[in-house]
Design a protein around this motif. Structure first.
Motif, PDB file in Angstrom:
ATOM      1  N   ASP A   1       0.833  -1.205   0.000  1.00 31.86           N
ATOM      2  CA  ASP A   1       0.000   0.000   0.000  1.00 31.86           C
ATOM      3  C   ASP A   1       0.863   1.249   0.000  1.00 31.86           C
ATOM      4  O   ASP A   1       0.562   2.229  -0.682  1.00 31.86           O
ATOM      5  CB  ASP A   1      -0.912   0.010   1.233  1.00 31.86           C
ATOM      6  CG  ASP A   1      -2.048  -0.991   1.105  1.00 31.86           C
ATOM      7  OD1 ASP A   1      -2.250  -1.507  -0.009  1.00 31.86           O
ATOM      8  OD2 ASP A   1      -2.726  -1.265   2.104  1.00 31.86           O
ATOM      9  N   LEU A   2       1.947   1.226   0.774  1.00 30.73           N
ATOM     10  CA  LEU A   2       2.802   2.409   0.857  1.00 30.73           C
ATOM     11  C   LEU A   2       3.461   2.702  -0.490  1.00 30.73           C
ATOM     12  O   LEU A   2       3.569   3.858  -0.901  1.00 30.73           O
ATOM     13  CB  LEU A   2       3.864   2.209   1.943  1.00 30.73           C
ATOM     14  CG  LEU A   2       4.812   3.387   2.191  1.00 30.73           C
ATOM     15  CD1 LEU A   2       4.034   4.645   2.538  1.00 30.73           C
ATOM     16  CD2 LEU A   2       5.799   3.056   3.298  1.00 30.73           C
ATOM     17  N   GLY A   3       3.893   1.650  -1.200  1.00 25.61           N
ATOM     18  CA  GLY A   3       4.485   1.845  -2.509  1.00 25.61           C
ATOM     19  C   GLY A   3       3.483   2.420  -3.500  1.00 25.61           C
ATOM     20  O   GLY A   3       3.794   3.335  -4.269  1.00 25.61           O
ATOM     21  N   GLN A   4       2.248   1.893  -3.491  1.00 28.50           N
ATOM     22  CA  GLN A   4       1.213   2.407  -4.384  1.00 28.50           C
ATOM     23  C   GLN A   4       0.861   3.853  -4.027  1.00 28.50           C
ATOM     24  O   GLN A   4       0.635   4.682  -4.909  1.00 28.50           O
ATOM     25  CB  GLN A   4      -0.032   1.530  -4.301  1.00 28.50           C
ATOM     26  CG  GLN A   4       0.169   0.121  -4.848  1.00 28.50           C
ATOM     27  CD  GLN A   4      -1.086  -0.713  -4.721  1.00 28.50           C
ATOM     28  OE1 GLN A   4      -2.176  -0.251  -5.006  1.00 28.50           O
ATOM     29  NE2 GLN A   4      -0.932  -1.943  -4.269  1.00 28.50           N
ATOM     30  N   PHE A   5       0.820   4.127  -2.736  1.00 22.03           N
ATOM     31  CA  PHE A   5       0.528   5.489  -2.275  1.00 22.03           C
ATOM     32  C   PHE A   5       1.559   6.477  -2.832  1.00 22.03           C
ATOM     33  O   PHE A   5       1.212   7.540  -3.365  1.00 22.03           O
ATOM     34  CB  PHE A   5       0.554   5.492  -0.740  1.00 22.03           C
ATOM     35  CG  PHE A   5       0.360   6.841  -0.109  1.00 22.03           C
ATOM     36  CD1 PHE A   5      -0.897   7.352   0.090  1.00 22.03           C
ATOM     37  CD2 PHE A   5       1.455   7.584   0.306  1.00 22.03           C
ATOM     38  CE1 PHE A   5      -1.077   8.596   0.679  1.00 22.03           C
ATOM     39  CE2 PHE A   5       1.295   8.822   0.898  1.00 22.03           C
ATOM     40  CZ  PHE A   5       0.022   9.327   1.081  1.00 22.03           C
ATOM     41  N   THR A   6       2.826   6.116  -2.742  1.00 23.13           N
ATOM     42  CA  THR A   6       3.898   6.986  -3.250  1.00 23.13           C
ATOM     43  C   THR A   6       3.789   7.159  -4.762  1.00 23.13           C
ATOM     44  O   THR A   6       4.014   8.257  -5.287  1.00 23.13           O
ATOM     45  CB  THR A   6       5.270   6.396  -2.877  1.00 23.13           C
ATOM     46  OG1 THR A   6       5.333   6.200  -1.461  1.00 23.13           O
ATOM     47  CG2 THR A   6       6.393   7.319  -3.297  1.00 23.13           C
ATOM     48  N   ALA A   7       3.436   6.086  -5.469  1.00 20.48           N
ATOM     49  CA  ALA A   7       3.306   6.173  -6.926  1.00 20.48           C
ATOM     50  C   ALA A   7       2.172   7.121  -7.318  1.00 20.48           C
ATOM     51  O   ALA A   7       2.309   7.919  -8.252  1.00 20.48           O
ATOM     52  CB  ALA A   7       3.060   4.782  -7.503  1.00 20.48           C
ATOM     53  N   HIS A   8       1.042   7.048  -6.611  1.00 24.01           N
ATOM     54  CA  HIS A   8      -0.078   7.961  -6.889  1.00 24.01           C
ATOM     55  C   HIS A   8       0.334   9.412  -6.634  1.00 24.01           C
ATOM     56  O   HIS A   8      -0.006  10.315  -7.407  1.00 24.01           O
ATOM     57  CB  HIS A   8      -1.282   7.610  -6.016  1.00 24.01           C
ATOM     58  CG  HIS A   8      -2.050   6.405  -6.478  1.00 24.01           C
ATOM     59  ND1 HIS A   8      -2.586   6.301  -7.743  1.00 24.01           N
ATOM     60  CD2 HIS A   8      -2.374   5.244  -5.843  1.00 24.01           C
ATOM     61  CE1 HIS A   8      -3.212   5.134  -7.865  1.00 24.01           C
ATOM     62  NE2 HIS A   8      -3.089   4.478  -6.729  1.00 24.01           N
TER      63      HIS A   8
ATOM     64  N   ALA B   1      -4.656   7.718  -3.824  1.00 23.40           N
ATOM     65  CA  ALA B   1      -3.632   7.493  -2.799  1.00 23.40           C
ATOM     66  C   ALA B   1      -4.259   7.438  -1.411  1.00 23.40           C
ATOM     67  O   ALA B   1      -3.962   6.538  -0.616  1.00 23.40           O
ATOM     68  CB  ALA B   1      -2.584   8.604  -2.866  1.00 23.40           C
ATOM     69  N   LEU B   2      -5.141   8.379  -1.122  1.00 16.78           N
ATOM     70  CA  LEU B   2      -5.738   8.441   0.212  1.00 16.78           C
ATOM     71  C   LEU B   2      -6.715   7.295   0.460  1.00 16.78           C
ATOM     72  O   LEU B   2      -6.934   6.903   1.610  1.00 16.78           O
ATOM     73  CB  LEU B   2      -6.445   9.790   0.393  1.00 16.78           C
ATOM     74  CG  LEU B   2      -5.493  10.985   0.458  1.00 16.78           C
ATOM     75  CD1 LEU B   2      -6.256  12.291   0.295  1.00 16.78           C
ATOM     76  CD2 LEU B   2      -4.718  10.987   1.772  1.00 16.78           C
TER      77      LEU B   2
ATOM     78  N   ALA C   1      10.022   2.614  -4.487  1.00 14.08           N
ATOM     79  CA  ALA C   1       9.213   3.593  -3.767  1.00 14.08           C
ATOM     80  C   ALA C   1       9.776   3.839  -2.378  1.00 14.08           C
ATOM     81  O   ALA C   1      10.206   2.913  -1.687  1.00 14.08           O
ATOM     82  CB  ALA C   1       7.774   3.082  -3.656  1.00 14.08           C
ATOM     83  N   GLY C   2       9.767   5.100  -1.980  1.00  7.17           N
ATOM     84  CA  GLY C   2      10.208   5.466  -0.639  1.00  7.17           C
ATOM     85  C   GLY C   2      11.690   5.700  -0.506  1.00  7.17           C
ATOM     86  O   GLY C   2      12.166   6.030   0.573  1.00  7.17           O
TER      87      GLY C   2
END
Length: 646
Positions: free
Chosen positions: A112-119, A142-143, A326-327
């Protein structure tokens, strides 16, 4: 956001945050139960540092809340072994052993964190192209990944303090960016309910308060907007003893003057059909890069050397094309002995890639081991350079770090940290995730800087040394005395600092022949006395290496360990230009393993050449310095055991 398992998710699967796709691992088809609390902390530590090496010491800090027992390292290794067993063969292969700890391989879309960063990254790109509709949609995606509080089921106060606060700040910052886009799209009435709820939860977060004031005012609720400002001001004064910040005061003035008049979009007209109007309404401040300062702090550099062209090309390639998971921030460390040209190479590369750092370049000289500059001293300057008013820079160090990461996240900055002496100096200055690059120079390898690409810079070869000396004194002078020039350069041992000093001294004394200076160098009682010019000197550089050696001698090695500084002094007393670990063992009367450990410490401190065919070598400069250390310690007496053992 289910970054980590919480509640029933822990008992069900690790699907919410671990492996999907590439390894054909379907964790939802196989129950994975991480029940042991400390193993969950280890798993969380690996996940939150995915694709970066996290040291065993850092994991131990999280597992035992900053009070690890003496057996912590061994216990952490046991926990990792059990995690691998729990995850199964394919999934456990993602947990790699990498000095000084472990690395978990994880694709951007596998958490989820990786997808969040991509968005977030895509939202920033769309906003910069003027597509606020698309940007808002990406931020909403993302949210939507956030479902519960992160780390709620992880029994580590230290981990929650360090990583949990960062995740919460990232979530709030992303929410604010979405509100900015929505306000610019004239959707002020739609965002009032959600903004009201968030302001009640974070009444002192002025950015949220300002957005709610604008949304209320543009919805025809001016009195409520002004009342909100009055209540917020009272809270700030009572709880923090501070007046509202400049941005919130500006919103208040705008409402009082009715400069930003309320507007309601025509329901028959889609905002996307008039992007110019939407952008003109209120450009989201966080995306409006043009109003942010773009620092350009890189110092000038001397002419580049063809001998360094290969290293320069590799460094430029990494800084411009290197992609990171990501990150993570693409980080390069240029390392080597003092005076080898690390700073010059790094700055050449930095100047060459300036065009890709569209939001500017930050630079700081961290002072080396002799006068180290802490992140606490550097962060206020960086924050001010990024546009934060000096009176609004937080006093608390952790808050400064969070603000720095927030301001740099999603931007394309180049941060150059010159002369770092430890990873502790560097970590707080790593920019937020996104397109930024970090370039570090250090005499130490900084092996514990997770995910960094290391470039070891060796002394110049004969051709490079001649080129550098010729650039300073002119090729004609070199051509007139080629043999003498080579004699001088042999003493300089390919060290650019020594060659620059030599060239400077020859320029200052045009009546000297190169042969005359070569004789001075070879006949001088103290060679390093000749290698000074103005504020440049080889001896201070070696002093810094020697001082760093003493500072980093491990106290836990025990009283029986051999002091590397003592070995270096002994080599000077013996006049050695090369030595083996067995010879040092005889000289010091110690086991060969201890002698080898001390010699390796000297290599790490750049006071000895790396071994070839079992022998460690000292060039002319290191030999001269070792002799000086021996003389200073008065070990040249004939009755000293080093002499007797020779």
């Amino acid at each position: 956001m289910a970054v980590l398992p919480t509640g029933r998710a822990t008992k069900r699967t690790l699907l919410n945050f671990l492996l999907l796709g590439p390894l054909s691992v379907r964790l939802n088809a196989r129950e994975v139960h991480v029940s042991a609390p400390r193993q969950r902390v280890v798993m969380a530590s690996l996940l939150l540092n995915a694709n970066r090496v996290i040291s065993v010491d850092r994991i131990a800090e999280y597992v035992w809340d900053n009070a690890p027992p003496p057996s912590a390292a061994a216990t952490v290794r046991t926990y990792v072994m059990r995690l691998r067993q729990s995850l199964g063969e394919h999934a456990s292969a993602r947990i790699l052993t990498r000095a000084p700890g472990y690395l978990l391989e994880l694709g951007e879309h596998e958490s989820d964190l990786g997808q969040f960063t991509a968005h977030r990254r895509r939202a920033a790109e769309l906003a910069e192209r003027g597509d606020l509709e698309g940007s808002s949609a990406e931020l909403a995606e993302a949210l939507a990944l956030w479902r519960e509080e992160p780390l709620v089921d992880i029994p580590s106060r230290r981990l929650r303090d360090v990583e949990g606060r960062y995740l919460q700040e990232l979530r709030l910052q992303t929410t604010e960016l979405r509100f900015d886009a929505e306000l610019a799209l004239l959707r002020h009435a739609e965002v009032v309910p959600e903004l009201t709820r968030l302001v009640r939860k974070h009444p002192l977060r002025e950015a949220l308060v300002g957005k709610l004031m604008l949304a209320l005012f543009r919805s025809g609720r001016q009195s409520e907007a002004l009342d909100l400002y009055r209540r917020t001001r009272v809270l700030l004064v009572e709880q923090l003893g501070a007046e509202p910040g400049a941005e919130l005061r500006a919103v208040h003035r705008s409402i009082l003057s009715a400069h930003d008049r309320p507007r309601t979009p025509d329901p028959l007209k889609q905002p996307s059909t008039a992007p110019e109007a939407a952008v003109a309404t209120v450009p989201p401040a966080a995306w409006e890069r043009s109003c942010w300062p773009s620092p350009a702090q890189l110092p000038s550099v001397p002419l580049p050397l063809s001998a360094r062209s290969g290293a320069l090309a590799r460094l430029q390639h990494f800084l411009t094309t290197g992609t990171m998971p990501a990150g993570m921030v693409a980080t390069a460390v240029v390392t080597g002995r003092g005076g080898v040209g690390k700073s010059a190479l790094a700055l050449h590369a930095a100047h060459a890639v300036r065009a890709s750092a569209v939001h500017g370049q930050l630079y700081a000289d961290l002072g080396g081991a002799a006068r180290p500059l802490t992140a606490r001293a550097v962060l206020p300057r960086f924050l001010a350079d990024l546009g934060v008013p000096r009176d609004e820079i937080p006093e608390e160090e952790s808050e400064r770090e969070s603000l720095y990461r927030s301001l740099t996240a999603g931007r394309r900055l180049l941060v150059v940290l010159d002369n770092a002496s430890s990873t502790a100096q560097v970590r707080p200055l790593i920019p937020g995730s996104g397109g930024s690059r970090l370039l570090v120079t250090s005499r130490r390898r900084l092996a514990d800087l997770e995910g960094a690409r290391t470039l070891l810079l060796d002394p110049l070869d004969d051709a490079g040394s001649l080129e550098l000396l010729g650039n300073i004194v002119g090729p004609a002078r070199i051509g007139a005395e080629p043999r003498a020039a080579r004699s001088v350069l042999t003493v300089c041992a390919g060290l650019p600092l020594a060659i620059r000093i030599t060239g400077t001294r020859l320029l200052e004394r045009p009546h000297w022949s190169i042969g005359h200076f070569a004789r001075r160098l070879t006949e001088a009682p103290r060679l390093l006395d000749e290698l000074f010019a103005g504020d440049l000197g080889v001896r201070p550089s070696l002093d810094a290496d020697h001082a760093g050696l003493r500072q980093t001698t491990p106290a836990e090695a025990g009283p029986a360990a051999v002091d590397p500084a003592e070995v270096f002094t002994a080599l000077g007393a013996a006049g050695a230009c090369s030595v083996s670990s067995s010879r040092v063992a005889v000289m010091l009367g110690c086991p060969e393993a201890q002698a080898e450990e001390a010699l390796d410490a000297l290599v790490e401190a750049n006071l000895l050449g790396a071994p070839t065919e079992g022998r460690y070598r000292l060039d002319a400069l290191l030999q001269a310095y070792a002799v000086e250390q021996a003389q200073a310690a008065a070990v040249g007496r004939h009755d000293h055991p080093y002499r007797r053992a020779g």
